[in-house]
Design a protein around this motif. Sequence first.
Motif, PDB file in Angstrom:
ATOM      1  N   GLY A 135       0.823  -1.386  -0.063  1.00  0.00           N
ATOM      2  CA  GLY A 135       0.095  -0.377   0.097  1.00  0.00           C
ATOM      3  C   GLY A 135       0.932   1.061   0.272  1.00  0.00           C
ATOM      4  N   ASN A 136       1.403   1.591   1.203  1.00  0.00           N
ATOM      5  CA  ASN A 136       1.816   2.796   1.444  1.00  0.00           C
ATOM      6  C   ASN A 136       3.279   2.795   2.078  1.00  0.00           C
ATOM      7  OD1 ASN A 136      -0.541   4.917   0.587  1.00  0.00           O
ATOM      8  ND2 ASN A 136      -0.645   4.839   2.691  1.00  0.00           N
ATOM      9  N   ALA A 137       3.688   2.945   2.796  1.00  0.00           N
ATOM     10  CA  ALA A 137       5.188   2.699   3.312  1.00  0.00           C
ATOM     11  C   ALA A 137       5.117   1.217   3.818  1.00  0.00           C
ATOM     12  CB  ALA A 137       5.607   3.375   4.341  1.00  0.00           C
ATOM     13  N   ASP A 138       5.970   0.021   4.108  1.00  0.00           N
ATOM     14  CA  ASP A 138       5.747  -0.907   4.421  1.00  0.00           C
ATOM     15  C   ASP A 138       7.360  -1.368   5.759  1.00  0.00           C
ATOM     16  OD1 ASP A 138       3.695  -1.989   2.828  1.00  0.00           O
ATOM     17  OD2 ASP A 138       5.231  -3.640   1.922  1.00  0.00           O
ATOM     18  N   GLY A 139       7.184  -2.183   6.203  1.00  0.00           N
ATOM     19  CA  GLY A 139       8.464  -1.980   7.653  1.00  0.00           C
ATOM     20  C   GLY A 139       9.328  -3.161   6.087  1.00  0.00           C
ATOM     21  N   TYR A 143       6.708  -5.775   4.596  1.00  0.00           N
ATOM     22  CA  TYR A 143       5.480  -6.605   5.471  1.00  0.00           C
ATOM     23  C   TYR A 143       5.068  -5.140   6.099  1.00  0.00           C
ATOM     24  CZ  TYR A 143       9.540  -9.732   7.029  1.00  0.00           C
ATOM     25  OH  TYR A 143      11.236  -9.895   6.614  1.00  0.00           O
ATOM     26  N   GLY A 144       3.448  -6.038   5.804  1.00  0.00           N
ATOM     27  CA  GLY A 144       2.319  -4.724   6.070  1.00  0.00           C
ATOM     28  C   GLY A 144       1.366  -5.022   5.308  1.00  0.00           C
ATOM     29  N   GLY A 145       0.707  -4.048   5.682  1.00  0.00           N
ATOM     30  CA  GLY A 145      -1.134  -3.830   5.200  1.00  0.00           C
ATOM     31  C   GLY A 145      -0.698  -2.825   4.054  1.00  0.00           C
ATOM     32  N   ILE A 146      -2.102  -2.123   3.950  1.00  0.00           N
ATOM     33  CA  ILE A 146      -2.273  -1.049   2.852  1.00  0.00           C
ATOM     34  C   ILE A 146      -2.803  -0.038   3.247  1.00  0.00           C
ATOM     35  CG2 ILE A 146      -4.428  -2.634   1.720  1.00  0.00           C
ATOM     36  CD1 ILE A 146      -6.613  -0.786   3.063  1.00  0.00           C
ATOM     37  N   GLN A 147      -2.140   0.655   4.767  1.00  0.00           N
ATOM     38  CA  GLN A 147      -1.348   1.423   5.063  1.00  0.00           C
ATOM     39  C   GLN A 147       0.049   2.002   5.072  1.00  0.00           C
ATOM     40  OE1 GLN A 147      -3.424   4.183   4.934  1.00  0.00           O
ATOM     41  NE2 GLN A 147      -5.471   2.184   4.248  1.00  0.00           N
ATOM     42  N   ASP A 148       0.242   2.631   5.980  1.00  0.00           N
ATOM     43  CA  ASP A 148       2.181   3.140   6.345  1.00  0.00           C
ATOM     44  C   ASP A 148       2.149   2.075   7.997  1.00  0.00           C
ATOM     45  OD1 ASP A 148       2.240   4.537   4.508  1.00  0.00           O
ATOM     46  OD2 ASP A 148       1.792   6.498   5.938  1.00  0.00           O
ATOM     47  N   VAL A 180      10.341  -3.796  15.472  1.00  0.00           N
ATOM     48  CA  VAL A 180       9.029  -3.324  16.036  1.00  0.00           C
ATOM     49  C   VAL A 180       9.222  -1.586  15.357  1.00  0.00           C
ATOM     50  CG1 VAL A 180      10.019  -3.798  18.205  1.00  0.00           C
ATOM     51  CG2 VAL A 180      10.971  -1.495  17.905  1.00  0.00           C
ATOM     52  N   GLY A 181       7.982  -1.113  15.253  1.00  0.00           N
ATOM     53  CA  GLY A 181       7.621  -0.610  14.691  1.00  0.00           C
ATOM     54  C   GLY A 181       5.855   0.394  14.806  1.00  0.00           C
ATOM     55  N   SER A 182       5.937   0.619  13.717  1.00  0.00           N
ATOM     56  CA  SER A 182       3.888   0.602  14.019  1.00  0.00           C
ATOM     57  C   SER A 182       3.419   0.337  12.361  1.00  0.00           C
ATOM     58  CB  SER A 182       3.991   2.480  14.386  1.00  0.00           C
ATOM     59  OG  SER A 182       4.137   3.349  12.985  1.00  0.00           O
ATOM     60  N   ASN A 183       2.121   0.393  13.152  1.00  0.00           N
ATOM     61  CA  ASN A 183       1.061  -0.440  12.114  1.00  0.00           C
ATOM     62  C   ASN A 183       0.107   0.328  11.442  1.00  0.00           C
ATOM     63  OD1 ASN A 183      -0.679  -2.719  10.191  1.00  0.00           O
ATOM     64  ND2 ASN A 183       0.629  -4.395  10.659  1.00  0.00           N
ATOM     65  N   SER A 184      -0.340   0.756  10.285  1.00  0.00           N
ATOM     66  CA  SER A 184      -1.762   1.581  10.047  1.00  0.00           C
ATOM     67  C   SER A 184      -2.771   0.605   9.605  1.00  0.00           C
ATOM     68  CB  SER A 184      -1.143   2.479   9.448  1.00  0.00           C
ATOM     69  OG  SER A 184      -0.204   3.633  10.259  1.00  0.00           O
ATOM     70  N   SER A 185      -2.172  -0.648   9.237  1.00  0.00           N
ATOM     71  CA  SER A 185      -3.236  -0.911   8.271  1.00  0.00           C
ATOM     72  C   SER A 185      -3.987  -2.337   9.332  1.00  0.00           C
ATOM     73  CB  SER A 185      -2.301  -2.038   7.172  1.00  0.00           C
ATOM     74  OG  SER A 185      -1.750  -1.030   6.994  1.00  0.00           O
ATOM     75  N   HIS A 186      -4.386  -2.093  10.774  1.00  0.00           N
ATOM     76  CA  HIS A 186      -4.777  -3.342  11.438  1.00  0.00           C
ATOM     77  C   HIS A 186      -5.943  -2.879  11.428  1.00  0.00           C
ATOM     78  CE1 HIS A 186      -4.748  -5.483  15.221  1.00  0.00           C
ATOM     79  NE2 HIS A 186      -5.164  -5.467  16.106  1.00  0.00           N
ATOM     80  N   GLY A 202       1.257   0.375  18.124  1.00  0.00           N
ATOM     81  CA  GLY A 202       3.009  -0.513  18.502  1.00  0.00           C
ATOM     82  C   GLY A 202       2.448  -1.863  17.544  1.00  0.00           C
ATOM     83  N   TRP A 203       3.618  -2.299  16.755  1.00  0.00           N
ATOM     84  CA  TRP A 203       3.593  -3.579  16.174  1.00  0.00           C
ATOM     85  C   TRP A 203       5.418  -4.205  16.978  1.00  0.00           C
ATOM     86  CZ3 TRP A 203       5.304  -3.778  10.333  1.00  0.00           C
ATOM     87  CH2 TRP A 203       4.541  -5.025   9.493  1.00  0.00           C
ATOM     88  N   ILE A 204       5.313  -5.187  17.117  1.00  0.00           N
ATOM     89  CA  ILE A 204       5.831  -6.130  17.038  1.00  0.00           C
ATOM     90  C   ILE A 204       5.875  -7.651  16.377  1.00  0.00           C
ATOM     91  CG2 ILE A 204       7.427  -7.677  19.252  1.00  0.00           C
ATOM     92  CD1 ILE A 204       5.825  -5.895  20.938  1.00  0.00           C
ATOM     93  N   VAL A 205       6.976  -7.662  15.362  1.00  0.00           N
ATOM     94  CA  VAL A 205       7.219  -8.730  14.811  1.00  0.00           C
ATOM     95  C   VAL A 205       8.250 -10.004  14.816  1.00  0.00           C
ATOM     96  CG1 VAL A 205       6.946  -9.463  12.267  1.00  0.00           C
ATOM     97  CG2 VAL A 205       6.361  -7.416  12.867  1.00  0.00           C
TER      98      VAL A 205
END
Length: 513
Positions: free
Chosen positions: A170-174, A191-196, A212-218, A226-229
Motif C-alpha cells: 500500500g503505502n510504506a511497509d516495514g 511487511y505490512g498492509g494497505i496503510q503505513d 518493532v515499529g508501528s502498523n496503520s493497517s491493523h 505499536g507493532w511487534i513482529v
Amino acid sequence: MKNIFYILILFAVTAQAQVHKMPADTEFFYTYGGVNFDEARDIKETPDKGYILAGTTSSFGQGNTSFYLIKTDSLGNHKWSSVQGGSQNDWAYTVQTTHDSGIFVAGFSNSFDPTGNNIFNAYYLKTDKNGHLLWQKTVPANDYSFIYGSYPMPDSGFILCGKTYANSHGNADGYLIRINKNGDTLWTRNYGGIQDEIFNSVCVINHSIYAVGSNSSHPTDTASDGWIVKLDINGNQVQDIFISFGTHQQEVLNVITPYDNTNFFIGGANYINNNGVDTNATNGILSKMDTSLVPFNLQNINSGTKNSEFAINKIINISHGNICTIGTRNGGLGGLGMFLNEFDLYGNYIPYYFIAGGISDEHGYSGIYTSSGKVISIGSTLSYGAGAEDAFLVRFNSDSIYNSAINTFVQNSFTDTLYLAVASIKNFNNDFAVKLFPNPSNGNIQLQINGSLQKSYTAKVYTILGSEIYSYKVQSNNNNALNFSSLDNGSYFLKIEDADTKTVSILKFIINK
C-alpha cells in the motif's frame, strides 16, 4: 565521494565540553558540531574503551547533510571526526563496531540514486578504526527506502530495519535487509498492509528476529498501533502482535532491547487522542515481553498535561538487573529535555530520573552501558554548543540515575576546534563569533566576524577537493562584502586565519545561482 586531502585539511569539528558539578553523579556533558545542524543518533563503545557516535551534520561535508562520525576517548574528549556521503542528503541513524575494529554506519541517502531522481535509498558504509572509508553501498529499490536501526549477526553481518515504499502492499511497509560482513545484500523483505508500516528497531534472540515499529493497517483500530513482529532467521514472519491503548490513540514503538534468552523490553510513544480530540500530548510506552510475544506490565507512562511530550527512544541494561530508558520529554529549564529513567527488571518505575537540558530543546536518542559500569546518553541540543543544534553527550560516573537536572548556568566550559591534520586552535577566544550569509547564495555574501577587539583576518576560499581559489583581507566587527559570483554552483569552504596564520574557523557555503 570526498577527497582524502579535503578531509585531512579542511574538515573541522567543534567540540564544546561543558563540565558541571552536579549534586548527583553526573561527570560531564559535551557537545560536538559546527555552526549549523549536527546531531548524534547512536553510540557504541570501541575496543579502546572510547566511544564512536554516529549522526548527521549540515556543518561539514560536501552535501546538504552528511553522515557524521565522532570518535572520543573514554572521557568523551574528541579524538577525530569524519564525514561521509555524497552531494545531496545523507542521514545516519545507527552505528556498530565490527569484528576487525572497524565501524559500520547505516541510514539513507539520495546522493547515489541510480535513477537520477534523487530518491532516498538505504545507504550504509564501513570505515576503519580511524574513520577512513573502506566501502559504501546502497540498496536501490526504485522508490523511497529508509534505514533506522541495525543489529549484529553471528556471521559478522547485520540485519537492518526501516521502511520502504518500493513493492509495498500500500503505502510504506516495514523493511528488513540482511547483509554479510562485506555489505552484500543476502535478502530484503517487506511487511505490512494497505496503510503505513515502519520498523524502528530490530534484534535477534535465539535465532529469531524481532522487529518493532508501528502498523496503520491493523483492521481493529482507527490509528496506527505499536507493532511487534517475530520472524525466522530468513525473514519469514512467524507471529505479530499490536500494542494499543484505545481506538483513537496512535502508538509507535521506537526500541527493542534483549534482556536475556527469553525476554526483551520495548519502548516508544503514545500520541494521545481523547474521544477524537487531539491533546497534542505524548505518553511513554514501556513493557517487558517474552519471546512468545506475551507482554508483562505494559505501561502507558503519563507525560502530564496537554501539549506535553514523553517518548522512549532507547533502553539499555544496567547493573543489578535494572534497565535505563532514554528519550525526550518536557522538563529542565526549557521546553524539551533529554531524560533518563530507571526501572527494575519487571518494568516497575524506580524514583530515579535525570533531565539534561538548557533553556531550549534537547533530544535523547540513544545510549550505552559501558564496560566500566557507566551510563552514557546521546542526542542533540539547542541550548549549548557552537551552532544551531549540536550533538550532545551526557556521562555519569556510575549506572545510577538520580533525581537531579542540569538546571543552573554551566560553568568552566571550553571550546576547541580540531582538524584531522596538524591544524588546530590554541587558546580559543570564547567571544569570537563568525557569520556568513545568505547561505546558500547567488554569489554575493556578507561575512561578519565579531570579537572584543578590532582585528584583521585572512579569509581563504577552497573547493571541496582542497584547492585554494580566493584570499581576502577582512576585519572583525565589520560587514565584509565578498563577491563569489564567478564561482560555479556547488559547495565551498571559507577558512579564516588570524595574523599568526592560525585557523580560527571554517565555514561551508553553497553557491546556487
